[in-house]
Design a protein around this motif. Structure first.
Motif, PDB file in Angstrom:
ATOM      1  N   GLU A 118       0.833  -1.203   0.000  1.00 44.53           N
ATOM      2  CA  GLU A 118       0.000   0.000   0.000  1.00 44.53           C
ATOM      3  C   GLU A 118       0.865   1.250   0.000  1.00 44.53           C
ATOM      4  O   GLU A 118       0.553   2.242  -0.675  1.00 44.53           O
ATOM      5  CB  GLU A 118      -0.915   0.001   1.232  1.00 44.53           C
ATOM      6  CG  GLU A 118      -1.816   1.218   1.354  1.00 44.53           C
ATOM      7  CD  GLU A 118      -2.797   1.377   0.200  1.00 44.53           C
ATOM      8  OE1 GLU A 118      -3.173   2.528  -0.097  1.00 44.53           O
ATOM      9  OE2 GLU A 118      -3.166   0.349  -0.416  1.00 44.53           O
ATOM     10  N   VAL A 119       1.982   1.207   0.723  1.00 43.13           N
ATOM     11  CA  VAL A 119       2.922   2.336   0.719  1.00 43.13           C
ATOM     12  C   VAL A 119       3.468   2.569  -0.690  1.00 43.13           C
ATOM     13  O   VAL A 119       3.509   3.706  -1.190  1.00 43.13           O
ATOM     14  CB  VAL A 119       4.082   2.085   1.707  1.00 43.13           C
ATOM     15  CG1 VAL A 119       5.218   3.097   1.487  1.00 43.13           C
ATOM     16  CG2 VAL A 119       3.584   2.169   3.142  1.00 43.13           C
ATOM     17  N   ILE A 120       3.896   1.489  -1.346  1.00 41.86           N
ATOM     18  CA  ILE A 120       4.457   1.611  -2.698  1.00 41.86           C
ATOM     19  C   ILE A 120       3.406   2.145  -3.663  1.00 41.86           C
ATOM     20  O   ILE A 120       3.685   3.016  -4.497  1.00 41.86           O
ATOM     21  CB  ILE A 120       4.990   0.253  -3.188  1.00 41.86           C
ATOM     22  CG1 ILE A 120       6.110  -0.238  -2.274  1.00 41.86           C
ATOM     23  CG2 ILE A 120       5.497   0.364  -4.630  1.00 41.86           C
ATOM     24  CD1 ILE A 120       6.568  -1.651  -2.587  1.00 41.86           C
ATOM     25  N   LEU A 123       3.018   5.782  -3.108  1.00 39.60           N
ATOM     26  CA  LEU A 123       4.231   6.470  -3.563  1.00 39.60           C
ATOM     27  C   LEU A 123       4.219   6.631  -5.073  1.00 39.60           C
ATOM     28  O   LEU A 123       4.561   7.696  -5.597  1.00 39.60           O
ATOM     29  CB  LEU A 123       5.471   5.689  -3.125  1.00 39.60           C
ATOM     30  CG  LEU A 123       6.815   6.222  -3.635  1.00 39.60           C
ATOM     31  CD1 LEU A 123       7.095   7.616  -3.099  1.00 39.60           C
ATOM     32  CD2 LEU A 123       7.943   5.266  -3.260  1.00 39.60           C
ATOM     33  N   ILE A 124       3.821   5.580  -5.776  1.00 40.60           N
ATOM     34  CA  ILE A 124       3.755   5.633  -7.240  1.00 40.60           C
ATOM     35  C   ILE A 124       2.761   6.709  -7.683  1.00 40.60           C
ATOM     36  O   ILE A 124       3.024   7.469  -8.621  1.00 40.60           O
ATOM     37  CB  ILE A 124       3.358   4.263  -7.811  1.00 40.60           C
ATOM     38  CG1 ILE A 124       4.482   3.248  -7.570  1.00 40.60           C
ATOM     39  CG2 ILE A 124       3.047   4.353  -9.304  1.00 40.60           C
ATOM     40  CD1 ILE A 124       4.101   1.816  -7.889  1.00 40.60           C
ATOM     41  N   GLN A 125       1.630   6.786  -7.014  1.00 40.13           N
ATOM     42  CA  GLN A 125       0.620   7.782  -7.370  1.00 40.13           C
ATOM     43  C   GLN A 125       1.135   9.208  -7.220  1.00 40.13           C
ATOM     44  O   GLN A 125       0.703  10.115  -7.929  1.00 40.13           O
ATOM     45  CB  GLN A 125      -0.622   7.585  -6.501  1.00 40.13           C
ATOM     46  CG  GLN A 125      -1.388   6.299  -6.765  1.00 40.13           C
ATOM     47  CD  GLN A 125      -2.569   6.127  -5.838  1.00 40.13           C
ATOM     48  OE1 GLN A 125      -3.231   7.093  -5.467  1.00 40.13           O
ATOM     49  NE2 GLN A 125      -2.850   4.887  -5.439  1.00 40.13           N
ATOM     50  N   LYS A 126       2.072   9.415  -6.298  1.00 39.52           N
ATOM     51  CA  LYS A 126       2.583  10.757  -6.041  1.00 39.52           C
ATOM     52  C   LYS A 126       3.943  11.005  -6.703  1.00 39.52           C
ATOM     53  O   LYS A 126       4.559  12.040  -6.461  1.00 39.52           O
ATOM     54  CB  LYS A 126       2.723  10.978  -4.532  1.00 39.52           C
ATOM     55  CG  LYS A 126       1.391  10.992  -3.791  1.00 39.52           C
ATOM     56  CD  LYS A 126       1.581  11.382  -2.332  1.00 39.52           C
ATOM     57  CE  LYS A 126       0.230  11.489  -1.622  1.00 39.52           C
ATOM     58  NZ  LYS A 126       0.383  11.930  -0.211  1.00 39.52           N
ATOM     59  N   LEU A 274       6.814   2.278   9.661  1.00 41.76           N
ATOM     60  CA  LEU A 274       5.487   2.222   9.061  1.00 41.76           C
ATOM     61  C   LEU A 274       4.424   1.899  10.112  1.00 41.76           C
ATOM     62  O   LEU A 274       4.426   0.818  10.697  1.00 41.76           O
ATOM     63  CB  LEU A 274       5.462   1.164   7.949  1.00 41.76           C
ATOM     64  CG  LEU A 274       4.098   0.817   7.338  1.00 41.76           C
ATOM     65  CD1 LEU A 274       3.410   2.055   6.781  1.00 41.76           C
ATOM     66  CD2 LEU A 274       4.248  -0.251   6.259  1.00 41.76           C
ATOM     67  N   THR A 275       3.563   2.871  10.326  1.00 43.74           N
ATOM     68  CA  THR A 275       2.390   2.642  11.183  1.00 43.74           C
ATOM     69  C   THR A 275       1.113   2.914  10.408  1.00 43.74           C
ATOM     70  O   THR A 275       0.105   2.263  10.609  1.00 43.74           O
ATOM     71  CB  THR A 275       2.426   3.546  12.429  1.00 43.74           C
ATOM     72  OG1 THR A 275       2.583   4.910  12.015  1.00 43.74           O
ATOM     73  CG2 THR A 275       3.596   3.161  13.338  1.00 43.74           C
ATOM     74  N   ASN A 276       1.204   3.887   9.487  1.00 42.69           N
ATOM     75  CA  ASN A 276       0.070   4.253   8.641  1.00 42.69           C
ATOM     76  C   ASN A 276       0.611   4.557   7.240  1.00 42.69           C
ATOM     77  O   ASN A 276       1.487   5.424   7.103  1.00 42.69           O
ATOM     78  CB  ASN A 276      -0.650   5.471   9.222  1.00 42.69           C
ATOM     79  CG  ASN A 276      -1.778   5.954   8.319  1.00 42.69           C
ATOM     80  OD1 ASN A 276      -1.540   6.692   7.374  1.00 42.69           O
ATOM     81  ND2 ASN A 276      -3.003   5.533   8.626  1.00 42.69           N
ATOM     82  N   PRO A 277       0.134   3.887   6.192  1.00 42.25           N
ATOM     83  CA  PRO A 277       0.687   4.081   4.849  1.00 42.25           C
ATOM     84  C   PRO A 277       0.671   5.534   4.378  1.00 42.25           C
ATOM     85  O   PRO A 277       1.669   6.035   3.850  1.00 42.25           O
ATOM     86  CB  PRO A 277      -0.206   3.202   3.965  1.00 42.25           C
ATOM     87  CG  PRO A 277      -0.660   2.118   4.873  1.00 42.25           C
ATOM     88  CD  PRO A 277      -0.852   2.788   6.210  1.00 42.25           C
ATOM     89  N   GLN A 283       5.815  11.419   4.728  1.00 44.45           N
ATOM     90  CA  GLN A 283       7.170  11.653   5.215  1.00 44.45           C
ATOM     91  C   GLN A 283       8.206  11.336   4.139  1.00 44.45           C
ATOM     92  O   GLN A 283       9.199  12.055   3.974  1.00 44.45           O
ATOM     93  CB  GLN A 283       7.439  10.784   6.456  1.00 44.45           C
ATOM     94  CG  GLN A 283       6.635  11.174   7.681  1.00 44.45           C
ATOM     95  CD  GLN A 283       6.891  10.205   8.831  1.00 44.45           C
ATOM     96  OE1 GLN A 283       6.102   9.277   9.083  1.00 44.45           O
ATOM     97  NE2 GLN A 283       7.988  10.396   9.524  1.00 44.45           N
ATOM     98  N   LEU A 284       7.961  10.270   3.402  1.00 39.47           N
ATOM     99  CA  LEU A 284       8.903   9.852   2.369  1.00 39.47           C
ATOM    100  C   LEU A 284       8.960  10.859   1.226  1.00 39.47           C
ATOM    101  O   LEU A 284      10.053  11.236   0.766  1.00 39.47           O
ATOM    102  CB  LEU A 284       8.514   8.474   1.841  1.00 39.47           C
ATOM    103  CG  LEU A 284       9.430   7.859   0.784  1.00 39.47           C
ATOM    104  CD1 LEU A 284      10.846   7.718   1.303  1.00 39.47           C
ATOM    105  CD2 LEU A 284       8.878   6.506   0.332  1.00 39.47           C
TER     106      LEU A 284
END
Length: 333
Positions: A118-120, A123-126, A274-277, A283-284
């Motif tokens: 979900e993080v990835i 990230l791709i969307q942004k 990671l606690t919340n995607p 932050q990333l």
């Protein structure tokens, strides 16, 4: 933009041109020596009365120039049509995703791997004009997807990541970092960053050493720790119960924050737990936004004007001229 060649390696064929020249002059030298050995001027004049050295030289010139034009034509000189170049500004990001069995631990719901994916995806969307690539690793690592602007494809590859894609179990972070480095375009001046997503549960001594090596090359590594330091059991999908070791003890997988923090620190990157995607991606992206972004022409979007025929047509004419140009003199009747 200047003219470029689609197949520049074929230009090496031009090295044959001076070889042809050497062979031509060597043949002239041998002929001259042969004539000297005959030593009979009347006989020599009779033997060569129809031969024209000038026409032979012209035929050789036609052939050599035609060959050179053919080599250049095969390399396909071209340049993008004016106004149609699509220039993108961004960075190159290689994502290294841990798909070892420990990523199935459920201290994040439904499990660590799903939260990491979900993080990835976010990230791709942004990622905007950034190029994204994907490396999957467990006991070994491999490049699942090279750097690309095709973010839809990146999301599909991410969705399909699972422990089943790699038989060898473990957490080979050092190997994953090396595969990320290999995936980067070494000639590109764009900033290079790695996003390492793992629970860090490894005894891979090469991980920190490789991170220091990448830092020397200006590559930033941002690490995302998945799981909890307290640990959690790993679901055995075959029995739907907690995994056990060879002795029958329940396996507890713990997040190794110390290693992930060290890897990030030596490359001036950031470690994020990671606690919340959504929060993690925020932050990333804030960290990545500080990086200088360089322009890169996206060659996949160019429409090229080629100059192949400008060379192929003269080559054909020269070949015909070489064929129909006689190397003999016209004798007076």
């Amino acid at each position: 933009m200047n003219i470029q060649f689609q197949y520049p390696d074929l230009l090496w064929l031009l090295l044959a041109v001076p070889v042809f020249g050497l062979l031509y002059f060597f043949n002239l030298y041998r002929r001259k020596k042969a004539i000297q050995r005959i030593g009979n001027p009347a006989l020599i004049k009779e033997l060569y009365k129809t031969h024209s050295s000038a026409k032979a030289a012209i035929k050789f010139a036609f052939f050599t120039i035609a060959f050179a034009l053919g080599c250049i034509a095969l390399a396909n000189p071209r340049k993008p049509e004016e106004g149609l170049q699509q220039v993108r500004k961004g960075i190159d990001i290689m994502v290294a995703l841990d798909v070892s069995n420990s990523m199935l631990a459920a201290d994040l719901q439904p499990n660590r791997l799903q939260q990491a994916k979900e993080v990835i995806d976010q990230l791709i969307q942004k990622s905007g004009d950034d190029r994204i690539g994907l490396v999957l690793f467990a006991g070994t690592a491999f490049i699942q997807m090279p750097l690309t602007y095709d973010h839809n494809a990146a999301q599909l590859f991410t969705a399909g990541a699972s422990p089943s894609v790699i038989r060898s179990q473990g957490t080979a972070i050092g190997d994953a970092l090396e595969k990320c480095e290999n995936a980067f375009d070494q000639q590109s001046e764009r900033f290079k960053a790695i996003v390492l997503i793992s629970d860090g549960e490894t005894h891979d001594e090469s991980a920190l050493r490789k991170a220091k090596n990448l830092a020397d090359k200006g590559i930033m590594i941002n690490t995302i720790g998945v799981g909890s330091p307290a640990g959690a059991t790993i679901l055995d999908t075959a029995t739907n119960t907690a995994k056990r070791d060879a002795s029958g003890n329940i396996i507890v997988s713990k997040l190794n924050e110390e290693l992930l923090q060290q890897i990030a620190d030596v490359t001036n990157g950031a470690y994020i737990h990671l606690t919340n995607p959504s929060q993690t991606v925020g932050q990333l992206t804030a960290q990545l936004s500080q990086i200088q972004k360089k322009a890169l022409g996206d060659a996949t979007q160019f429409i090229y004007k080629t100059y192949y025929l400008w060379l192929a047509l003269p080559m054909l004419l020269l070949m015909l001229a070489e064929i129909f140009t006689p190397d003999r003199k016209k004798l007076a009747l």
